[in-house]
Design an enzyme around this catalytic site. Structure first.
Site, mmCIF file in Angstrom:
data_model
loop_
_atom_site.group_PDB
_atom_site.id
_atom_site.type_symbol
_atom_site.label_atom_id
_atom_site.label_comp_id
_atom_site.label_asym_id
_atom_site.label_seq_id
_atom_site.Cartn_x
_atom_site.Cartn_y
_atom_site.Cartn_z
ATOM 1 N N ARG A 46 96.757 -13.007 3.570
ATOM 2 C CA ARG A 46 97.604 -14.196 3.562
ATOM 3 C C ARG A 46 98.949 -13.899 4.215
ATOM 4 O O ARG A 46 99.503 -14.738 4.937
ATOM 5 C CB ARG A 46 97.786 -14.723 2.138
ATOM 6 C CG ARG A 46 98.452 -16.087 2.082
ATOM 7 C CD ARG A 46 98.391 -16.693 0.699
ATOM 8 N NE ARG A 46 99.218 -15.950 -0.267
ATOM 9 C CZ ARG A 46 99.351 -16.295 -1.550
ATOM 10 N NH1 ARG A 46 98.707 -17.362 -2.018
ATOM 11 N NH2 ARG A 46 100.109 -15.589 -2.364
ATOM 12 N N LYS B 292 103.344 -18.561 3.189
ATOM 13 C CA LYS B 292 104.302 -18.217 2.130
ATOM 14 C C LYS B 292 105.614 -17.723 2.745
ATOM 15 O O LYS B 292 105.835 -16.522 2.911
ATOM 16 C CB LYS B 292 103.683 -17.166 1.209
ATOM 17 C CG LYS B 292 104.350 -17.073 -0.160
ATOM 18 C CD LYS B 292 103.507 -16.244 -1.114
ATOM 19 C CE LYS B 292 104.156 -16.094 -2.475
ATOM 20 N NZ LYS B 292 104.235 -17.363 -3.231
ATOM 21 N N GLU C 262 101.229 -29.853 -4.684
ATOM 22 C CA GLU C 262 101.543 -28.653 -5.454
ATOM 23 C C GLU C 262 102.344 -28.979 -6.704
ATOM 24 O O GLU C 262 103.029 -30.000 -6.778
ATOM 25 C CB GLU C 262 102.292 -27.632 -4.588
ATOM 26 C CG GLU C 262 101.433 -27.026 -3.489
ATOM 27 C CD GLU C 262 101.847 -25.601 -3.137
ATOM 28 O OE1 GLU C 262 102.818 -25.094 -3.717
ATOM 29 O OE2 GLU C 262 101.186 -25.013 -2.265
#
Length: 342
Positions: free
Chosen positions: A83, A186, A222
Protein backbone atom coordinates in the site's frame (compact mmCIF):
# COMPACT_ATOMS: atom_id res chain seq x y z
CA UNK A 1 18.99 -9.87 29.81
CA UNK A 2 15.79 -8.26 28.51
CA UNK A 3 15.31 -4.61 29.39
CA UNK A 4 12.35 -3.81 31.66
CA UNK A 5 10.20 -0.71 31.27
CA UNK A 6 7.84 0.80 33.82
CA UNK A 7 4.58 1.11 31.90
CA UNK A 8 0.98 0.68 33.03
CA UNK A 9 0.05 -1.52 30.07
CA UNK A 10 -3.67 -1.70 30.85
CA UNK A 11 -4.10 2.08 30.87
CA UNK A 12 -2.15 3.07 27.77
CA UNK A 13 -3.68 5.69 25.52
CA UNK A 14 -3.13 6.01 21.79
CA UNK A 15 -0.31 8.54 22.08
CA UNK A 16 3.40 9.00 21.38
CA UNK A 17 6.10 7.61 23.62
CA UNK A 18 9.77 7.65 22.67
CA UNK A 19 11.15 4.13 22.37
CA UNK A 20 14.79 3.10 22.08
CA UNK A 21 15.52 2.67 18.38
CA UNK A 22 13.98 3.46 15.02
CA UNK A 23 14.95 2.51 11.45
CA UNK A 24 16.04 5.05 8.85
CA UNK A 25 17.09 4.76 5.22
CA UNK A 26 17.91 7.54 2.77
CA UNK A 27 17.38 7.73 -0.99
CA UNK A 28 19.85 9.75 -3.04
CA UNK A 29 21.25 9.54 -6.56
CA UNK A 30 18.66 6.99 -7.58
CA UNK A 31 19.04 4.40 -4.82
CA UNK A 32 18.35 3.59 -1.18
CA UNK A 33 21.23 3.22 1.26
CA UNK A 34 21.53 0.12 3.46
CA UNK A 35 19.47 1.61 6.32
CA UNK A 36 20.25 1.49 10.03
CA UNK A 37 18.77 1.61 13.51
CA UNK A 38 19.34 4.92 15.32
CA UNK A 39 18.64 6.30 18.78
CA UNK A 40 17.83 9.90 17.76
CA UNK A 41 14.10 10.55 17.27
CA UNK A 42 14.73 13.92 15.58
CA UNK A 43 15.14 14.40 11.83
CA UNK A 44 17.26 17.18 10.36
CA UNK A 45 16.02 18.24 6.92
CA UNK A 46 16.30 21.15 4.53
CA UNK A 47 13.93 24.05 5.02
CA UNK A 48 13.08 23.65 1.32
CA UNK A 49 11.96 20.01 1.62
CA UNK A 50 8.95 19.12 -0.51
CA UNK A 51 7.35 17.32 2.46
CA UNK A 52 7.08 20.68 4.22
CA UNK A 53 5.77 22.74 1.32
CA UNK A 54 4.02 20.49 -1.16
CA UNK A 55 2.90 17.55 0.94
CA UNK A 56 5.17 15.01 -0.72
CA UNK A 57 4.96 12.40 2.02
CA UNK A 58 3.10 9.23 2.88
CA UNK A 59 2.87 6.87 5.83
CA UNK A 60 1.53 3.55 7.10
CA UNK A 61 0.34 2.05 10.36
CA UNK A 62 0.59 -1.53 11.58
CA UNK A 63 1.04 -3.41 14.84
CA UNK A 64 3.10 -6.08 16.58
CA UNK A 65 1.38 -8.46 19.00
CA UNK A 66 2.65 -10.64 21.84
CA UNK A 67 1.05 -14.08 21.95
CA UNK A 68 0.14 -16.25 24.93
CA UNK A 69 3.36 -18.21 24.28
CA UNK A 70 5.31 -14.92 24.52
CA UNK A 71 6.11 -14.87 20.81
CA UNK A 72 5.90 -11.61 18.89
CA UNK A 73 4.14 -11.44 15.55
CA UNK A 74 3.27 -8.92 12.85
CA UNK A 75 -0.07 -8.89 11.04
CA UNK A 76 0.19 -8.69 7.23
CA UNK A 77 3.11 -6.20 7.05
CA UNK A 78 3.66 -7.06 3.39
CA UNK A 79 0.24 -5.57 2.60
CA UNK A 80 1.25 -2.31 4.31
CA UNK A 81 4.43 -2.32 2.23
CA UNK A 82 2.45 -2.73 -0.99
CA UNK A 83 0.00 0.00 0.00
CA UNK A 84 2.88 2.38 0.73
CA UNK A 85 4.28 1.61 -2.71
CA UNK A 86 0.93 2.63 -4.23
CA UNK A 87 1.09 5.89 -2.26
CA UNK A 88 4.62 6.45 -3.53
CA UNK A 89 3.53 5.90 -7.13
CA UNK A 90 0.80 8.53 -6.71
CA UNK A 91 3.22 11.12 -5.30
CA UNK A 92 6.17 10.30 -7.60
CA UNK A 93 8.28 9.02 -4.72
CA UNK A 94 10.73 6.10 -4.94
CA UNK A 95 9.23 2.83 -3.74
CA UNK A 96 10.74 1.12 -0.72
CA UNK A 97 11.07 -2.64 -1.47
CA UNK A 98 8.51 -4.91 0.21
CA UNK A 99 11.16 -7.26 1.60
CA UNK A 100 13.13 -4.38 3.12
CA UNK A 101 9.95 -2.87 4.56
CA UNK A 102 9.09 -6.13 6.34
CA UNK A 103 12.68 -6.54 7.51
CA UNK A 104 12.70 -2.98 8.87
CA UNK A 105 9.52 -3.76 10.82
CA UNK A 106 11.13 -6.84 12.32
CA UNK A 107 14.32 -4.95 13.19
CA UNK A 108 12.44 -2.18 14.98
CA UNK A 109 10.21 -4.58 16.91
CA UNK A 110 13.18 -6.72 17.96
CA UNK A 111 15.20 -3.67 19.00
CA UNK A 112 12.29 -2.40 21.11
CA UNK A 113 11.10 -5.77 22.40
CA UNK A 114 10.69 -4.43 25.95
CA UNK A 115 7.94 -2.11 24.67
CA UNK A 116 5.81 -4.90 23.18
CA UNK A 117 2.92 -5.07 25.67
CA UNK A 118 2.27 -8.36 27.50
CA UNK A 119 -0.41 -10.72 26.22
CA UNK A 120 -3.78 -10.10 27.80
CA UNK A 121 -3.44 -6.37 28.40
CA UNK A 122 -5.21 -5.39 25.17
CA UNK A 123 -2.27 -3.14 24.29
CA UNK A 124 -0.08 -3.49 21.20
CA UNK A 125 3.11 -2.08 19.69
CA UNK A 126 2.12 0.36 16.96
CA UNK A 127 4.54 0.81 14.05
CA UNK A 128 4.58 4.01 12.01
CA UNK A 129 6.57 3.80 8.75
CA UNK A 130 6.70 7.01 6.73
CA UNK A 131 8.48 8.56 3.77
CA UNK A 132 9.20 12.23 3.16
CA UNK A 133 10.63 14.23 0.28
CA UNK A 134 13.66 16.23 1.42
CA UNK A 135 16.54 18.27 0.05
CA UNK A 136 16.85 21.75 -1.43
CA UNK A 137 13.86 22.25 -3.69
CA UNK A 138 11.66 25.34 -4.09
CA UNK A 139 9.83 24.50 -7.32
CA UNK A 140 6.74 22.29 -7.46
CA UNK A 141 8.41 19.06 -8.52
CA UNK A 142 9.53 15.79 -6.90
CA UNK A 143 12.24 16.05 -4.26
CA UNK A 144 15.88 15.24 -5.03
CA UNK A 145 16.18 13.06 -1.91
CA UNK A 146 13.93 10.99 0.35
CA UNK A 147 13.91 9.58 3.86
CA UNK A 148 12.15 6.37 4.87
CA UNK A 149 11.76 6.04 8.62
CA UNK A 150 9.97 3.61 10.90
CA UNK A 151 9.39 4.09 14.63
CA UNK A 152 7.24 2.29 17.17
CA UNK A 153 5.20 3.13 20.25
CA UNK A 154 3.14 0.99 22.65
CA UNK A 155 -0.53 1.96 22.49
CA UNK A 156 -3.90 1.26 24.00
CA UNK A 157 -7.28 1.56 22.23
CA UNK A 158 -7.71 4.33 19.65
CA UNK A 159 -11.13 5.23 21.01
CA UNK A 160 -11.50 5.50 24.78
CA UNK A 161 -13.47 2.58 26.15
CA UNK A 162 -12.16 0.14 23.56
CA UNK A 163 -14.78 -2.29 22.23
CA UNK A 164 -17.84 -0.25 23.17
CA UNK A 165 -20.29 1.43 20.77
CA UNK A 166 -19.81 5.11 19.98
CA UNK A 167 -21.89 7.54 17.97
CA UNK A 168 -20.88 9.40 14.82
CA UNK A 169 -22.29 12.34 12.90
CA UNK A 170 -22.43 12.85 9.13
CA UNK A 171 -20.10 15.61 7.93
CA UNK A 172 -22.35 17.97 5.99
CA UNK A 173 -19.81 20.71 5.24
CA UNK A 174 -16.51 18.91 4.68
CA UNK A 175 -15.24 16.23 2.32
CA UNK A 176 -12.38 13.96 3.30
CA UNK A 177 -11.00 13.70 -0.26
CA UNK A 178 -11.71 14.95 -3.77
CA UNK A 179 -12.99 12.82 -6.66
CA UNK A 180 -9.97 11.52 -8.58
CA UNK A 181 -7.75 12.86 -5.78
CA UNK A 182 -5.57 11.14 -3.18
CA UNK A 183 -8.33 9.58 -1.05
CA UNK A 184 -7.28 6.05 -2.03
CA UNK A 185 -3.71 6.43 -0.80
CA UNK A 186 -2.33 7.11 2.67
CA UNK A 187 -0.95 10.63 2.52
CA UNK A 188 -0.91 13.31 5.19
CA UNK A 189 -3.01 15.80 3.26
CA UNK A 190 -6.07 13.57 3.60
CA UNK A 191 -5.74 13.74 7.38
CA UNK A 192 -5.03 17.47 7.52
CA UNK A 193 -8.27 17.98 5.59
CA UNK A 194 -10.16 16.03 8.27
CA UNK A 195 -9.06 17.99 11.35
CA UNK A 196 -11.78 20.65 11.36
CA UNK A 197 -14.55 18.16 10.62
CA UNK A 198 -13.29 15.89 13.41
CA UNK A 199 -13.18 18.79 15.88
CA UNK A 200 -16.71 19.84 14.94
CA UNK A 201 -17.97 16.31 15.54
CA UNK A 202 -16.24 16.00 18.92
CA UNK A 203 -17.51 19.42 19.98
CA UNK A 204 -21.03 18.13 19.34
CA UNK A 205 -20.45 15.08 21.52
CA UNK A 206 -19.63 12.49 18.85
CA UNK A 207 -16.57 10.25 18.51
CA UNK A 208 -15.91 11.48 14.97
CA UNK A 209 -17.68 12.28 11.72
CA UNK A 210 -18.64 10.11 8.77
CA UNK A 211 -17.76 11.36 5.29
CA UNK A 212 -20.07 10.94 2.33
CA UNK A 213 -18.88 10.55 -1.25
CA UNK A 214 -17.53 13.87 -2.53
CA UNK A 215 -19.45 13.72 -5.82
CA UNK A 216 -23.05 13.26 -4.67
CA UNK A 217 -23.03 13.32 -0.86
CA UNK A 218 -25.40 10.36 -0.86
CA UNK A 219 -23.11 7.41 -0.04
CA UNK A 220 -21.05 6.58 3.07
CA UNK A 221 -17.33 6.50 2.39
CA UNK A 222 -15.20 6.63 5.56
CA UNK A 223 -15.74 6.85 9.30
CA UNK A 224 -13.21 9.44 10.39
CA UNK A 225 -9.88 7.78 9.59
CA UNK A 226 -11.41 4.29 9.39
CA UNK A 227 -13.47 2.19 6.98
CA UNK A 228 -17.20 1.50 7.42
CA UNK A 229 -18.98 -1.84 7.45
CA UNK A 230 -22.56 -2.86 8.14
CA UNK A 231 -24.35 -6.13 8.90
CA UNK A 232 -27.74 -6.39 7.18
CA UNK A 233 -30.84 -7.92 8.73
CA UNK A 234 -30.25 -11.02 6.58
CA UNK A 235 -26.63 -11.27 7.79
CA UNK A 236 -24.71 -9.87 4.83
CA UNK A 237 -21.43 -8.05 5.46
CA UNK A 238 -21.41 -4.89 3.34
CA UNK A 239 -18.68 -2.28 3.05
CA UNK A 240 -18.42 0.74 0.71
CA UNK A 241 -16.30 0.73 -2.41
CA UNK A 242 -14.90 3.88 -4.02
CA UNK A 243 -11.67 5.14 -5.57
CA UNK A 244 -11.52 7.80 -2.85
CA UNK A 245 -11.61 5.32 0.05
CA UNK A 246 -8.32 4.14 1.55
CA UNK A 247 -8.19 0.36 1.02
CA UNK A 248 -7.98 -0.77 4.63
CA UNK A 249 -5.99 -3.93 5.31
CA UNK A 250 -8.23 -4.50 8.33
CA UNK A 251 -11.35 -4.19 6.16
CA UNK A 252 -10.13 -6.70 3.61
CA UNK A 253 -9.13 -9.03 6.44
CA UNK A 254 -12.67 -8.74 7.83
CA UNK A 255 -14.17 -9.44 4.41
CA UNK A 256 -12.19 -12.70 4.38
CA UNK A 257 -13.09 -13.54 7.98
CA UNK A 258 -16.80 -12.85 7.43
CA UNK A 259 -16.86 -15.12 4.39
CA UNK A 260 -14.48 -17.92 5.37
CA UNK A 261 -14.86 -18.06 9.16
CA UNK A 262 -18.47 -16.89 9.67
CA UNK A 263 -19.92 -18.16 6.35
CA UNK A 264 -21.47 -14.77 5.57
CA UNK A 265 -22.18 -13.25 2.18
CA UNK A 266 -19.80 -10.33 1.67
CA UNK A 267 -20.34 -7.32 -0.58
CA UNK A 268 -18.25 -4.31 -1.54
CA UNK A 269 -20.69 -1.81 -2.95
CA UNK A 270 -22.52 1.48 -2.56
CA UNK A 271 -23.85 2.24 0.92
CA UNK A 272 -26.45 4.99 0.64
CA UNK A 273 -26.94 7.11 3.76
CA UNK A 274 -30.71 7.05 3.21
CA UNK A 275 -30.67 3.24 3.31
CA UNK A 276 -28.81 2.61 6.58
CA UNK A 277 -31.89 1.06 8.11
CA UNK A 278 -30.90 -2.10 6.17
CA UNK A 279 -28.21 -2.63 8.81
CA UNK A 280 -28.81 -4.18 12.23
CA UNK A 281 -25.16 -3.64 13.19
CA UNK A 282 -22.43 -1.30 11.97
CA UNK A 283 -18.80 -0.60 12.72
CA UNK A 284 -15.62 1.27 11.86
CA UNK A 285 -12.46 -0.70 11.20
CA UNK A 286 -8.76 0.04 10.76
CA UNK A 287 -5.35 -0.75 12.19
CA UNK A 288 -5.64 1.80 14.99
CA UNK A 289 -9.31 1.26 15.80
CA UNK A 290 -9.37 -2.51 14.97
CA UNK A 291 -13.19 -2.59 15.18
CA UNK A 292 -15.18 0.18 16.78
CA UNK A 293 -18.90 -0.64 17.00
CA UNK A 294 -21.12 2.19 15.78
CA UNK A 295 -23.98 2.78 18.20
CA UNK A 296 -25.71 5.37 16.06
CA UNK A 297 -25.25 7.81 13.19
CA UNK A 298 -26.61 11.35 13.40
CA UNK A 299 -27.81 12.46 9.96
CA UNK A 300 -29.46 15.87 9.79
CA UNK A 301 -31.91 15.91 12.70
CA UNK A 302 -32.14 12.17 13.34
CA UNK A 303 -29.94 9.73 15.27
CA UNK A 304 -30.23 6.30 13.65
CA UNK A 305 -29.36 3.65 16.24
CA UNK A 306 -28.20 0.21 15.07
CA UNK A 307 -27.96 -2.70 17.54
CA UNK A 308 -27.46 -0.60 20.66
CA UNK A 309 -25.74 2.53 21.93
CA UNK A 310 -24.33 0.57 24.87
CA UNK A 311 -23.90 -3.07 23.78
CA UNK A 312 -21.88 -4.65 20.96
CA UNK A 313 -23.88 -6.59 18.37
CA UNK A 314 -23.23 -10.36 18.28
CA UNK A 315 -21.85 -10.52 14.72
CA UNK A 316 -19.58 -7.50 15.25
CA UNK A 317 -18.35 -9.24 18.41
CA UNK A 318 -17.62 -12.46 16.48
CA UNK A 319 -15.75 -10.53 13.79
CA UNK A 320 -13.71 -8.73 16.43
CA UNK A 321 -12.96 -11.86 18.44
CA UNK A 322 -11.82 -13.73 15.33
CA UNK A 323 -9.61 -10.94 14.03
CA UNK A 324 -8.23 -10.23 17.53
CA UNK A 325 -7.61 -13.95 18.00
CA UNK A 326 -5.69 -14.19 14.74
CA UNK A 327 -3.58 -11.16 15.56
CA UNK A 328 -2.69 -12.44 19.03
CA UNK A 329 -2.13 -16.03 17.94
CA UNK A 330 -5.23 -17.61 19.53
CA UNK A 331 -7.05 -18.35 16.25
CA UNK A 332 -5.46 -20.07 13.26
CA UNK A 333 -4.59 -17.46 10.66
CA UNK A 334 -4.96 -17.75 6.89
CA UNK A 335 -1.71 -18.67 5.21
CA UNK A 336 0.68 -15.73 4.85
CA UNK A 337 -1.03 -13.37 7.29
CA UNK A 338 1.37 -13.74 10.23
CA UNK A 339 5.08 -12.85 10.27
CA UNK A 340 6.92 -13.94 13.41
CA UNK A 341 9.62 -11.70 14.86
CA UNK A 342 12.47 -13.96 15.96
Amino acid sequence: MTKEVNIDWSNLSFSYMKTDLRYISKWKDGKWDDGQLVEDNKLSISEASTALHYGQQCFEGLKAYRTKENKIQLFRPDENAKRMQRSCDTLLMPKFPVERFVDACKQVVKANEAYVPPYGTGATLYLRPFMIGVGDNVGVKPAPEYIFCLFCVPVGPYFKGGMTPVNFIISENFDRAAPYGTGGVKVGGNYAASLVAHKNAVDKGFADCIYLDPKTHTKIEEVGAANFFGITHDNKFITPISDSILPSITKYSLLHIAKEYLNMETIEGDVYIDEIDQFKEAGACGTAAVITPIGGIQHKDKLHVFYSETEVGPITKKLYDTLYGIQFGDVKAPEGWIFEVE
